[in-house]
Each structure stands twice: as structure tokens, then as C-alpha cells.
Design an enzyme around this catalytic site. Structure first.
Site, PDB file in Angstrom:
ATOM      1  N   GLY A 127     -15.047  35.558  -8.612  1.00 58.87           N
ATOM      2  CA  GLY A 127     -14.912  36.891  -8.033  1.00 58.87           C
ATOM      3  C   GLY A 127     -15.879  37.891  -8.645  1.00 58.87           C
ATOM      4  O   GLY A 127     -15.502  38.668  -9.523  1.00 58.87           O
ATOM      5  N   TYR A 128     -17.101  37.829  -8.199  1.00 52.39           N
ATOM      6  CA  TYR A 128     -18.136  38.732  -8.725  1.00 52.39           C
ATOM      7  C   TYR A 128     -18.539  39.790  -7.695  1.00 52.39           C
ATOM      8  O   TYR A 128     -18.309  40.981  -7.881  1.00 52.39           O
ATOM      9  CB  TYR A 128     -19.383  37.922  -9.125  1.00 52.39           C
ATOM     10  CG  TYR A 128     -19.364  37.377 -10.543  1.00 52.39           C
ATOM     11  CD1 TYR A 128     -18.179  37.084 -11.198  1.00 52.39           C
ATOM     12  CD2 TYR A 128     -20.550  37.135 -11.217  1.00 52.39           C
ATOM     13  CE1 TYR A 128     -18.171  36.573 -12.483  1.00 52.39           C
ATOM     14  CE2 TYR A 128     -20.548  36.630 -12.506  1.00 52.39           C
ATOM     15  CZ  TYR A 128     -19.358  36.354 -13.138  1.00 52.39           C
ATOM     16  OH  TYR A 128     -19.364  35.858 -14.407  1.00 52.39           O
ATOM     17  N   SER A 129     -19.149  39.327  -6.586  1.00 52.73           N
ATOM     18  CA  SER A 129     -19.726  40.275  -5.617  1.00 52.73           C
ATOM     19  C   SER A 129     -18.662  41.124  -4.944  1.00 52.73           C
ATOM     20  O   SER A 129     -17.519  40.696  -4.775  1.00 52.73           O
ATOM     21  CB  SER A 129     -20.492  39.520  -4.528  1.00 52.73           C
ATOM     22  OG  SER A 129     -21.537  38.786  -5.088  1.00 52.73           O
ATOM     23  N   GLU A 244     -25.605  27.569 -16.897  1.00 50.08           N
ATOM     24  CA  GLU A 244     -25.848  26.348 -16.130  1.00 50.08           C
ATOM     25  C   GLU A 244     -27.350  26.207 -15.929  1.00 50.08           C
ATOM     26  O   GLU A 244     -27.960  26.990 -15.233  1.00 50.08           O
ATOM     27  CB  GLU A 244     -25.125  26.452 -14.789  1.00 50.08           C
ATOM     28  CG  GLU A 244     -24.771  25.116 -14.197  1.00 50.08           C
ATOM     29  CD  GLU A 244     -25.955  24.377 -13.621  1.00 50.08           C
ATOM     30  OE1 GLU A 244     -26.509  23.541 -14.355  1.00 50.08           O
ATOM     31  OE2 GLU A 244     -26.347  24.647 -12.486  1.00 50.08           O
ATOM     32  N   ASN A 371     -33.551  35.363  -5.153  1.00 48.99           N
ATOM     33  CA  ASN A 371     -34.854  34.979  -5.711  1.00 48.99           C
ATOM     34  C   ASN A 371     -35.692  36.185  -6.117  1.00 48.99           C
ATOM     35  O   ASN A 371     -36.507  36.104  -7.028  1.00 48.99           O
ATOM     36  CB  ASN A 371     -35.598  34.087  -4.708  1.00 48.99           C
ATOM     37  CG  ASN A 371     -34.982  32.683  -4.669  1.00 48.99           C
ATOM     38  OD1 ASN A 371     -33.882  32.462  -5.195  1.00 48.99           O
ATOM     39  ND2 ASN A 371     -35.678  31.746  -4.076  1.00 48.99           N
ATOM     40  N   GLU A 372     -35.443  37.315  -5.449  1.00 49.01           N
ATOM     41  CA  GLU A 372     -36.163  38.535  -5.845  1.00 49.01           C
ATOM     42  C   GLU A 372     -35.678  39.031  -7.210  1.00 49.01           C
ATOM     43  O   GLU A 372     -36.469  39.501  -8.026  1.00 49.01           O
ATOM     44  CB  GLU A 372     -35.991  39.622  -4.781  1.00 49.01           C
ATOM     45  CG  GLU A 372     -36.770  39.357  -3.494  1.00 49.01           C
ATOM     46  CD  GLU A 372     -36.231  38.201  -2.682  1.00 49.01           C
ATOM     47  OE1 GLU A 372     -35.017  37.923  -2.741  1.00 49.01           O
ATOM     48  OE2 GLU A 372     -37.042  37.538  -1.995  1.00 49.01           O
TER      49      GLU A 372
END
Lengths: 385, 375
Positions: A127-129, A244, A371-372
Site C-alpha cells: 500500500g504505497y501509491s 530487491e 523509468n523516468e
């Protein structure tokens, strides 16, 4: 400088290979090798078989019930598992919250959660975003107010992969709204059965229901479910993001998918000949194959640095960028290889659907730090800009 | 599995880097570039003193007998310093050919002189229209008296104007043979010019050039396989040279972006440029990985497997040469276009390396064909 593995490492590879060959259920293997979806129960079934072998948490140290493998063994394990068609183990317990708990958690947390992650009894989600907090994660707003012996959580998390199957969610929540962004955040372990939690699926463009919104309405979380110090959650989150490493590039899975791409391209025909013999298409496959080969060597450079306890640095961001670009290129080429027939396969849930996979894999350059964001990290830490 | 250098290799690498930094500063290089010969005999002698011209010389002649990793380290330095001397052509390619094919008499005469920097030998193999196909040889060597007469055309023989001896490939009957031909032999004519990266090269015309039996290198008709094989060694070396140049150019570009100000801030603070430099870095790291692989496998005995490695490496390195070269010039802006500033010199050398020993498209196609056969 030497790229060969030691006799011990080769023996280890053989042991993993024969275990996977003899114990991986044929139906699961077939689905992976044909690019079809596994069910949640299939993932669990494979995880339990590994657990019975003592490999339920392949990346964990011995003291927490892992096999205590080094970076090279972990790499070999991933490589052999992927090549044989074993499904990837869910990372949320094993590679994310597990290491946070055994590094920063209380003894009670270690005792309660670690064995159940290892044995596949508990499934976890992350539960991050939040709707307003994507790449700018530290701007998160989900609020946890201290009340008595616990917290009361209110807010919304989004893009939660496999929340519908999860027993627990690890959450970043704001415990001090007055502190500077990163400093008022805590790390909570929340039982998904707690009253006040609602899970709503988000349908993605491939028709999949992997991800969800999770709503928290006056959810009571006991204080013993907080990892580490209050308001120090950002430190644990950063640790987790950097933890990771050996498999972040996904080289082993991409090698398997490359074989599948070649198989598809040899089945399809163009101008009366196998597509794989078409010079233009063969050159596109060759380009991905070569990129993947270079990434494999780059990955081994990181693994070998880790083996010697030199902490891998921001080059992990490089592995993530290049790895996801290759994963995406492979699904793109599989779709193009099928040609117009790729259009028709969207509705058959049990077949390999190259167009659906092409759509689904767009996620890889977005999740786990887009990726940005990875480029910003490299720019700051490696280039010093 | 490790990517570590031995202590000796580390020292060798350091000493080359120091030499390049000290003796091959950009301003000094400009003078060498403008000089009549376009290379420095003094630098060449210095490289000999450091033992670098003997890396491919067999051990019985006092060399290191191949030494792929040491060669890679030497080539990294050659690339970083943009050395104009014929290191790759003479100390790597020609020396390796002579090691594989030369008679004891030829080796005994040439190796001490080549290792000491007193003789420069270069391979004259490519011909007009061959376009990276190493098997296309039309130059003929016909029996004449006790020896041979060579006639034909060789194109873009880099460093030919500095060479004491040319290793000329020519058809003899059904096979290809190699001959040692002095640059001033009767019937040899050189049309010299500069290559895009400032080296001296020549198109070589041979008309009835007489070569004695002692000039034949290896058995008659047996040279082509070895030329193809040594081309792999050349690719590994060229990749390592490119890596040295790529690293230097990336570093230069990043430094420039930190010091060059526009709109009141360093241009390196602009995300549009930061992300381009990150892409450059990714190219450099991938190129470095494949350069390691190419060097480690340059003495691999399975020739098909080795060819696959070399093609893959050349594709990754070739793309890196193009991307990093182009982006570096772009980020340097107008300065990147000038003869005055070093970015354009790296740009040109990287472009030249991409075109050498098979360009990216050539090797991509070769790899693809090779893969299709393997499946």
C-alpha cells in the site's frame, strides 16, 4: 576476470534444476511456457512445494528461515526456475515486507509474520501509491491518527496488485501531518479483514483485474503492527526499494520469453517461409537478443559486486530501465509475430494473448519507480547532476 | 564468476591511463595530428618501453602470447587518449597474424623489432567493394620464378603510410595466402589520404610485385581462416578502444554540462539533458559489459560461438558509439562541432570504429542468420 561458475555453483544449479523438473506441477509449467495466466492458487501451490523443500524464502538469510544463499545462488535459482517454467513467487511478502520486518521489526512481528510469509500461508500486498501520490510518493495523504493502543487509518491507496487475494497490506501512512513530507510517515502492517477496508478492482486495458483501489475508513490498527519508530517509515520504505536487486532486470524470465518469441516466429509464415527467416523480422529479434545478452552481463557485474559484499549502488536503476525496455520489446514482437491474428485473441482468457500481454507489460516502465524516476536517480547519484 | 582484475592487470591499466593523461594531453595530440606522419615515433617508442607492443608476441620471443585482458586494458587507454599510433593495426592485428602463421625465421626477425617499436606492420586485406566480406579477395599471387608476383588493389589500409611492411592477402590457386611486402617494393604504390578521424591511410595498388618464397606467411592457401579468426581479436580490441573513448566522452560531456551556463544555470540542471546523459551512460555500461565478454572469449576455440559473441559485442558497441557520439556533440552545442574542442575528435573516432571490422548492421544481420541456423 572470469565468467565461469565454480564447481559448487554448478552443482547447486543441478540441484535446483532437478528439483524444479521433478516437483513443478505439469499444468503450472505448461501455462507458464505457453504464456498463459496462472491463478493465485497456482502461485501458492508452487510456493508451498518450495517451502516443503526448505526454499520457501529463497532470498532470506538462515536466521529467518531462508536457505542463506548468496547473490550468485539466488541468481542461479531465479534463472533455473524461470527457464523451467516455474511461476515467479509473489514479491510483496518475500522481497518487500519480509526484509523490512527482519531488519526493522519487533521480535513479535518476526515471529508472527515471517514463518507465514515463508510457508505461503499469508499473502501480502503493497500500500504505497495514492491517487495524488505516484512518483512523488512522499506526498501521500492517508492519515493514521494515534488513538489509545492503536491508530485509526483513513484514506485511499491505489494500484494495489493482488489486494483481492491479500491477507495483509503493508502501508505507508502519514502520522505527523505537520512534519516535512518524508518525516511524518510511518510503516504499518494491516490485516485486510479489519472492518473499514474496501477493495475495488481496477480493470486494466488488457482486461485484467490485477490491480485495485483500497479504501480505509476508520480502520483500527494496533500499535504493535507499526514497524520500527513512528514517523521513520520513509527510511524503511527506501530500504525496501533498494533491497530487491539481483532479479530486478528480469533477465531469466526474458530469456525464456525470447525462446517463446522465436518459437512463435518459427510457427508463423511470411511469403511462404517461416517468419523467423524474414531478414527484417530476424534482425528485430536479434537486436532484442543482443540487448538482453548485454544486460545479462551487466546484471552479472552487479551480482558479482554483491557477492563480494560491495553494496550495489544506483546501477540497479540501470538494470530496471533496460530490463523493462526489453520485457516490453519482447511482448511487442510476439504480438507483431502473430500479425493480424493477434487482434482476435483478446477475449479468450485461457489462451496466450499476445496483444493483451503487450498491453499489460506497459506497466513495467511505470511501476517500481517509473523509468523516468530511475533516470533522475542515476542522473543525481552516478552523474552528479 | 568475477570481474576483478589481478594486481598486475590493475597496475598495467593504471600505468597506461597515467601515460595517456601525461603524455597524450589533447593539445599535444593536436600537434601530432598536424604533423607530417600523423603519429608520434616518440610515443610509439614509449609504448614499446612499457611492454605494450609485445602483448601479442609469443612468450618465447619475450611477449605475453595474447593476454586478452591486458590487451583490453591497453585498448581502453588507446581509446581514452585517442591515440593516433597504429596500436590496433600493428601491435594487435599484424602481430597476432604473425604469431599464428609466421615462420620461425619471420618471427625471429620481426617480433623483436616490432616489440621494440622499430618496425610497423599492417594488414592490407580489404578490397574495393568487399564491404566487410572477408572472403572477397581478388588480388592474385601467381608463381613467378622462385617466388610470386602480386597484383591487385587494397583499399583503406589504415596506417599504410607509416608501415615498414604490409601483410598482403592474395589468392593463390584456390586459397588465400599472406605475403610480407616492404612498403617500397617495386610495383607497390600508395594513394595516401586522411581518414575521417585524422589517421593516415592509403589505397594500395600492387602491380607485378615480386615476393620471394620467404615472404609467404604460413602455408600457401591457408591464410583466410586465420584472417577471419584474427578479425575476431580485432573486434574485441576495437570494442575495448571504443569503451575507453566512450567513457572519456561521457565524462567530458557531463563535466561540460556542469560548467556551461544558460538562462543563469548550468545546462546540466535541465532534465531534458539529464535524461539524455543517462541514456548515454546506459549505452556505455552495456558496451563495457560486451567488451568484457568479447575480450574474455577472444581466444574461444568454438569459432561459431565466438563469432556470435563478437557480432553481439560489435552491435552493442556500435550503437553506443553512435548514440554517445551524437548526443555528446548535441549537448556541447556549437562547441561540439568545432575542430578546436575534443568532443568532435571523439565523435569521429567513434564513428570510425563503428565502420571498422563490420558495422552494426553487418553484425546484426550476421547474428540474426547465425541465430536462425541455431534454432
Amino acid at each position: 576476470m572470469d565468467l565461469s561458475f565454480t564447481p559448487e555453483e554448478n552443482a547447486f544449479r543441478q540441484a535446483v534444476r532437478s528439483f524444479v523438473q521433478s516437483r513443478l506441477p505439469a499444468d503450472i509449467q505448461k501455462r507458464t511456457l505457453e504464456g498463459r495466466k496462472q491463478t493465485h492458487d497456482d502461485y501458492k501451490r508452487w510456493h508451498r512445494l518450495l517451502y516443503e523443500q526448505g526454499w520457501g524464502a529463497p532470498t532470506w538469510p538462515k536466521e529467518y528461515g531462508g536457505p542463506g544463499w548468496g547473490a550468485v545462488e539466488q541468481y542461479i535459482f531465479e534463472e533455473e526456475s524461470a527457464a523451467a517454467g516455474a511461476p515467479l513467487l509473489s514479491p510483496f511478502g518475500l522481497k518487500m515486507v519480509g526484509p523490512v520486518i527482519y531488519t526493522f521489526g519487533s521480535d513479535a512481528q518476526k515471529e508472527r509474520f515471517l514463518p507465514r510469509i515463508r510457508s505461503a500461508e499469508h499473502s501480502w500486498c503493497q500500500g504505497y501509491s495514492e491517487p495524488g501520490s505516484g512518483s512523488d510518493l512522499a506526498s501521500l495523504k492517508t492519515r493514521a491518527e494515534r488513538r489509545g493502543d492503536g491508530y485509526v487509518v483513513n484514506g485511499q491507496k491505489t494500484w494495489i496488485t493482488h489486494a483481492q487475494y491479500a491477507d495483509y497490506i503493508f502501508c505507508l501512512v502519514r502520522t505527523d501531518p505537520k512534519a516535512k513530507q518524508q518525516q511524518g510517515i510511518s510503516f504499518l502492517l494491516i490485516d485486510m479483514k479489519t472492518p473499514g477496508i474496501t477493495v475495488r478492482p481496477i480493470v486494466t486495458m488488457d482486461g485484467g483485474k490485477e490491480i485495485n483501489e483500497v479504501f480505509f475508513e476508520d480502520v483500527h490498527v494496533p500499535v504493535e503492527n507499526r514497524v520500527g519508530e513512528e514517523n521513520a517509515g520513509w527510511t524503511y520504505a527506501k530500504f525496501l526499494l533498494g533491497h530487491e536487486r539481483t532479479n530486478i532486470a528480469g533477465v531469466a524470465v526474458s530469456k525464456r520469453e525470447l525462446r517463446r518469441l522465436k518459437h512463435i516466429a518459427s510457427e508463423e509464415r511470411k511469403n511462404g517461409k517461416p517468419l523467423i527467416e524474414d531478414p527484417a523480422f530476424a534482425a528485430r529479434i536479434a537486436q532484442v537478443e543482443i540487448d538482453l545478452w548485454a544486460l545479462e552481463i551487466t546484471n552479472l557485474r552487479v551480482v558479482s559486486a554483491e557477492k563480494e559484499k560491495r553494496a550495489p549502488g544506483p546501477e540497479v536503476s540501470l538494470l530496471k530501465i533496460k530490463g523493462t525496455e526489453i520485457q516490453q520489446a519482447l511482448t511487442e514482437l510476439m504480438m507483431l509475430a502473430r500479425g493480424p491474428s493477434a487482434l482476435g485473441l483478446l477475449n479468450d482468457a485461457d489462451a496466450f494473448r499476445p496483444a493483451a500481454a503487450y498491453c499489460n507489460l506497459r506497466k513495467t516502465s511505470i511501476y517500481g519507480g517509473s523509468n523516468e524516476i530511475q533516470k533522475n536517480i542515476i542522473s543525481r547519484t552516478i552523474l552528479g547532476l | 564468476m568475477d570481474f576483478d582484475l589481478t594486481k598486475e592487470q590493475q597496475q598495467l591499466g593504471d600505468s597506461i591511463q597515467r601515460f595517456v593523461a601525461r603524455e597524450y594531453a589533447f593539445e599535444k595530440r593536436k600537434g601530432i595530428l598536424r604533423s607530417e606522419e600523423g603519429m608520434s615515433r616518440e610515443v610509439w617508442a614509449h609504448l614499446a618501453e612499457m611492454g605494450l607492443l609485445a602483448l601479442q608476441v609469443p612468450e618465447e620471443h619475450g611477449g605475453m602470447g595474447g593476454a586478452p585482458i591486458e590487451t583490453m586494458l591497453a585498448m581502453n587507454g588507446v581509446g581514452r587518449g585517442l591515440l593516433l599510433e597504429p596500436y590496433l593495426a600493428s601491435a594487435v592485428v599484424a602481430t597476432t597474424l604473425l604469431r599464428e602463421l609466421g615462420s620461425p625465421a619471420q618471427q625471429g626477425e620481426l617480433f623483436p623489432a616490432m616489440a621494440a617499436g622499430e618496425r610497423i606492420v599492417v594488414l592490407a586485406h580489404d578490397e574495393p567493394g568487399a564491404r566487410y566480406d572477408l572472403t572477397q579477395v581478388s588480388t592474385k599471387a601467381t608463381r613467378a620464378g622462385d617466388g610470386y608476383a602480386l597484383s591487385g588493389q587494397k583499399s583503406v589500409v589504415v596506417h599504410a603510410p607509416s608501415a615498414d611492411l604490409l601483410l598482403v592477402s592474395a589468392r593463390t590457386g584456390s586459397g588465400v595466402s599472406l605475403f610480407l611486402v616492404p612498403w617500397d617494393a617495386k610495383g607497390v604504390s600508395l594513394a595516401a589520404y586522411r581518414t575521417l578521424d585524422g589517421r593516415r591511410a592509403a589505397d594500395v595498388t600492387l602491380s607485378e610485385v615480386r615476393a620471394g618464397r620467404e615472404a609467404l606467411v604460413g602455408a600457401e592457401g591457408a591464410a583466410l581462416d586465420v584472417i577471419v579468426s584474427v578479425n575476431d581479436v580485432a573486434i574485441a580490441a576495437a570494442c575495448a578502444e571504443a569503451v575507453g573513448a566512450l567513457e572519456a566522452l561521457l565524462q567530458t560531456t557531463v563535466e561540460y554540462s556542469k560548467s556551461r551556463k544558460q538562462f543563469g544555470v548550468p545546462i546540466g540542471t535541465f532534465q531534458a539533458l539529464q535524461h539524455r546523459m543517462v541514456e548515454m551512460l546506459i549505452h556505455v555500461e552495456q558496451a563495457k559489459s560486451m567488451s568484457y565478454l568479447a575480450s574474455l572469449r577472444s581466444d574461444e576455440k568454438d569459432l561459431q560461438a565466438r563469432a556470435r559473441v563478437m557480432s553481439a559485442a560489435k552491435v552493442i558497441v556500435g550503437r553506443a558509439c553512435r548514440n554517445v557520439g551524437q548526443e555528446a556533440v548535441q549537448i556541447h552545442g556549437g562547441m561540439g562541432m568545432t575542430e578546436e574542442f575534443h568532443a568532435s575528435h571523439y565523435f569521429r573516432r567513434l564513428a570510425a570504429l563503428e565502420l571498422s571490422f563490420g558495422d552494426t548492421e553487418h553484425h546484426l544481420e550476421k547474428f540474426a542468420l547465425n541465430s536462425a541456423e541455431a534454432t
